[in-house]
Design a protein around this motif. Structure first.
Motif, PDB file in Angstrom:
ATOM      1  N   ASP A  30       6.849 -12.554 -42.045  1.00  0.00           N
ATOM      2  CA  ASP A  30       5.789 -13.336 -41.398  1.00  0.00           C
ATOM      3  C   ASP A  30       6.193 -13.605 -39.953  1.00  0.00           C
ATOM      4  N   LEU A  31       5.329 -13.265 -39.006  1.00  0.00           N
ATOM      5  CA  LEU A  31       5.635 -13.445 -37.588  1.00  0.00           C
ATOM      6  C   LEU A  31       5.269 -14.836 -37.066  1.00  0.00           C
ATOM      7  N   THR A  32       4.720 -15.685 -37.911  1.00  0.00           N
ATOM      8  CA  THR A  32       4.325 -17.025 -37.472  1.00  0.00           C
ATOM      9  C   THR A  32       5.522 -17.772 -36.881  1.00  0.00           C
ATOM     10  N   GLY A  33       5.361 -18.228 -35.632  1.00  0.00           N
ATOM     11  CA  GLY A  33       6.410 -19.003 -34.981  1.00  0.00           C
ATOM     12  C   GLY A  33       7.620 -18.201 -34.544  1.00  0.00           C
ATOM     13  N   LYS A  34       7.570 -16.883 -34.681  1.00  0.00           N
ATOM     14  CA  LYS A  34       8.735 -16.067 -34.344  1.00  0.00           C
ATOM     15  C   LYS A  34       8.799 -15.789 -32.838  1.00  0.00           C
ATOM     16  N   LYS A  35      10.018 -15.488 -32.383  1.00  0.00           N
ATOM     17  CA  LYS A  35      10.266 -15.213 -30.967  1.00  0.00           C
ATOM     18  C   LYS A  35      10.393 -13.706 -30.759  1.00  0.00           C
ATOM     19  N   ILE A  36       9.529 -13.158 -29.924  1.00  0.00           N
ATOM     20  CA  ILE A  36       9.540 -11.733 -29.613  1.00  0.00           C
ATOM     21  C   ILE A  36      10.045 -11.549 -28.186  1.00  0.00           C
ATOM     22  N   VAL A  37      11.103 -10.787 -28.047  1.00  0.00           N
ATOM     23  CA  VAL A  37      11.642 -10.469 -26.724  1.00  0.00           C
ATOM     24  C   VAL A  37      11.082  -9.121 -26.284  1.00  0.00           C
ATOM     25  N   VAL A  38      10.724  -9.027 -25.023  1.00  0.00           N
ATOM     26  CA  VAL A  38      10.161  -7.800 -24.470  1.00  0.00           C
ATOM     27  C   VAL A  38      11.124  -7.213 -23.447  1.00  0.00           C
ATOM     28  N   LEU A  39      11.457  -5.939 -23.633  1.00  0.00           N
ATOM     29  CA  LEU A  39      12.225  -5.193 -22.638  1.00  0.00           C
ATOM     30  C   LEU A  39      11.248  -4.257 -21.945  1.00  0.00           C
ATOM     31  N   SER A  40      11.090  -4.412 -20.654  1.00  0.00           N
ATOM     32  CA  SER A  40      10.067  -3.644 -19.952  1.00  0.00           C
ATOM     33  C   SER A  40      10.571  -3.190 -18.594  1.00  0.00           C
ATOM     34  N   ASN A  41      10.393  -1.884 -18.331  1.00  0.00           N
ATOM     35  CA  ASN A  41      10.695  -1.372 -16.999  1.00  0.00           C
ATOM     36  C   ASN A  41       9.422  -1.004 -16.246  1.00  0.00           C
ATOM     37  N   MET A  42       8.284  -1.128 -16.917  1.00  0.00           N
ATOM     38  CA  MET A  42       6.981  -0.887 -16.293  1.00  0.00           C
ATOM     39  C   MET A  42       5.910  -1.392 -17.254  1.00  0.00           C
ATOM     40  N   GLY A  43       4.676  -1.413 -16.802  1.00  0.00           N
ATOM     41  CA  GLY A  43       3.591  -1.820 -17.685  1.00  0.00           C
ATOM     42  C   GLY A  43       3.469  -3.317 -17.866  1.00  0.00           C
ATOM     43  N   ASN A  44       3.840  -4.101 -16.834  1.00  0.00           N
ATOM     44  CA  ASN A  44       3.778  -5.557 -16.970  1.00  0.00           C
ATOM     45  C   ASN A  44       2.355  -6.062 -17.186  1.00  0.00           C
ATOM     46  N   GLU A  45       1.384  -5.397 -16.551  1.00  0.00           N
ATOM     47  CA  GLU A  45      -0.009  -5.806 -16.744  1.00  0.00           C
ATOM     48  C   GLU A  45      -0.433  -5.561 -18.188  1.00  0.00           C
ATOM     49  N   LEU A  46      -0.007  -4.420 -18.734  1.00  0.00           N
ATOM     50  CA  LEU A  46      -0.299  -4.114 -20.130  1.00  0.00           C
ATOM     51  C   LEU A  46       0.326  -5.161 -21.041  1.00  0.00           C
ATOM     52  N   LEU A  47       1.534  -5.578 -20.723  1.00  0.00           N
ATOM     53  CA  LEU A  47       2.228  -6.578 -21.527  1.00  0.00           C
ATOM     54  C   LEU A  47       1.432  -7.876 -21.611  1.00  0.00           C
ATOM     55  N   THR A  48       0.820  -8.274 -20.513  1.00  0.00           N
ATOM     56  CA  THR A  48       0.021  -9.499 -20.503  1.00  0.00           C
ATOM     57  C   THR A  48      -1.110  -9.419 -21.522  1.00  0.00           C
ATOM     58  N   TYR A  49      -1.761  -8.270 -21.583  1.00  0.00           N
ATOM     59  CA  TYR A  49      -2.858  -8.083 -22.536  1.00  0.00           C
ATOM     60  C   TYR A  49      -2.344  -8.074 -23.979  1.00  0.00           C
ATOM     61  N   ILE A  50      -1.206  -7.408 -24.202  1.00  0.00           N
ATOM     62  CA  ILE A  50      -0.640  -7.347 -25.553  1.00  0.00           C
ATOM     63  C   ILE A  50      -0.273  -8.750 -26.038  1.00  0.00           C
ATOM     64  N   GLU A  51       0.364  -9.511 -25.165  1.00  0.00           N
ATOM     65  CA  GLU A  51       0.765 -10.875 -25.527  1.00  0.00           C
ATOM     66  C   GLU A  51      -0.455 -11.715 -25.901  1.00  0.00           C
ATOM     67  N   GLU A  52      -1.513 -11.590 -25.123  1.00  0.00           N
ATOM     68  CA  GLU A  52      -2.739 -12.344 -25.409  1.00  0.00           C
ATOM     69  C   GLU A  52      -3.310 -11.967 -26.775  1.00  0.00           C
ATOM     70  N   ALA A  53      -3.364 -10.655 -27.048  1.00  0.00           N
ATOM     71  CA  ALA A  53      -3.932 -10.196 -28.320  1.00  0.00           C
ATOM     72  C   ALA A  53      -3.091 -10.649 -29.506  1.00  0.00           C
ATOM     73  N   MET A  54      -1.777 -10.631 -29.359  1.00  0.00           N
ATOM     74  CA  MET A  54      -0.920 -11.031 -30.471  1.00  0.00           C
ATOM     75  C   MET A  54      -0.967 -12.536 -30.706  1.00  0.00           C
ATOM     76  N   LYS A  55      -1.086 -13.304 -29.638  1.00  0.00           N
ATOM     77  CA  LYS A  55      -1.195 -14.757 -29.808  1.00  0.00           C
ATOM     78  C   LYS A  55      -2.515 -15.133 -30.474  1.00  0.00           C
ATOM     79  N   ASN A  56      -3.531 -14.291 -30.312  1.00  0.00           N
ATOM     80  CA  ASN A  56      -4.800 -14.522 -31.003  1.00  0.00           C
ATOM     81  C   ASN A  56      -4.703 -14.196 -32.490  1.00  0.00           C
ATOM     82  N   ARG A  57      -3.704 -13.398 -32.859  1.00  0.00           N
ATOM     83  CA  ARG A  57      -3.546 -12.978 -34.248  1.00  0.00           C
ATOM     84  C   ARG A  57      -2.486 -13.776 -34.998  1.00  0.00           C
ATOM     85  N   ILE A  58      -1.430 -14.181 -34.298  1.00  0.00           N
ATOM     86  CA  ILE A  58      -0.276 -14.813 -34.944  1.00  0.00           C
ATOM     87  C   ILE A  58      -0.094 -16.231 -34.398  1.00  0.00           C
ATOM     88  N   ARG A  59      -0.088 -17.186 -35.288  1.00  0.00           N
ATOM     89  CA  ARG A  59       0.052 -18.585 -34.872  1.00  0.00           C
ATOM     90  C   ARG A  59       1.463 -18.873 -34.351  1.00  0.00           C
TER      91      ARG A  59
END
Length: 248
Positions: A30-59
């Motif tokens: 269960d991902l509820t309340g879990k901490k996800i670390v992101v390693l990124s060398n590009m695609g920061n704008e994409l990351l913003t969208y992914i984070e938003e979508a996942m926060k809408n799915r996982i409390r």
């Protein structure tokens, strides 16, 4: 064989290689309340969208972008070491690695993910659609049976319009959740090749070399590799060959 023929003897890149096998990290129930670390060398704008979508799915899910240590203030990043990967794994519940969209960035992203998986933390790598095979190939070269992927429907960093029109954030959010929670490795069946060397013959060196190049070109898709074909003769031969060639 004619006495006039020349023979090239080369090492077989598909022969048996001894690699210490390591299982993938256990997934999270269960991902509820879990901490996800992101390693990124590009695609920061994409990351913003992914984070938003996942926060809408996982409390109460948390995101943190990891900053690699620097050599000194104001200087470039240093190469990460095992202590860095261990630190990431111990301070996160899961890791997302962005972004594999080239022959250079994909192996690096997979290497980062594989190191973290070996410390027991599940990781998902985001790659372009044509780099799925090569990502899984490099995961196996690191001793993992497979690697969880989130796949872009293109082979470049998507624009804001792409993200909206193709619903990329929703797609990647679902694949990251799947990769963190329910995914299991599906290693391909690989033919065991016992020959340590290969021989290629021709009437002269150029012909023997051409026969060798033609052979390796013909198995490129089977090996999960992308070949950069620069010679006109080589390219022409590939265009006449099987449909699974990847020409970039």
């Amino acid at each position: 064989m004619s006495k006039n023929q020349l023979t090239l003897k080369v090492l077989n890149p598909r022969s048996r290689v001894e690699i210490d096998q390591v299982p993938n990290a256990p997934r999270i129930k269960d991902l509820t309340g879990k901490k996800i670390v992101v390693l990124s060398n590009m695609g920061n704008e994409l990351l913003t969208y992914i984070e938003e979508a996942m926060k809408n799915r996982i409390r109460d899910i948390q995101f943190q972008k990891w900053e690699w240590p620097r050599l000194r203030a104001g200087e470039t990043f240093r190469e990460p070491n095992l202590d860095d990967y261990k630190n990431i794994a111990e301070n996160s519940d899961g890791v997302v690695v962005l972004l594999g969209i080239s022959g250079g960035s994909t192996p690096r992203a997979v290497l980062n993910a594989a190191k973290i998986e070996k410390f027991g933390t599940p990781a998902v790598v985001i790659v372009g659609r044509c780099f799925q095979q090569i990502a899984r190939f490099f995961a196996r070269s690191e001793g993992l049976p497979d690697i969880a992927l989130g796949t872009l429907p293109m082979d470049y960093v998507p624009t804001e319009e792409d993200i909206e029109e193709l619903k990329i954030r929703e797609k990647l959010a679902d694949e990251i959740i799947e990769g963190m929670t329910r995914w299991s490795p599906q290693p391909p069946k690989i033919e065991v090749v016992v020959e340590e060397t290969l021989e290629f013959s021709g009437e002269d060196y150029p012909e023997a070399q051409w026969n060798m190049e033609n052979f390796f070109c013909s198995i490129a898709g089977v090996m999960g590799c992308h070949w950069y074909l620069l010679q006109k003769r080589w390219l022409t031969g590939c265009l006449k060959g099987p449909s699974y060639f990847v020409i970039m």
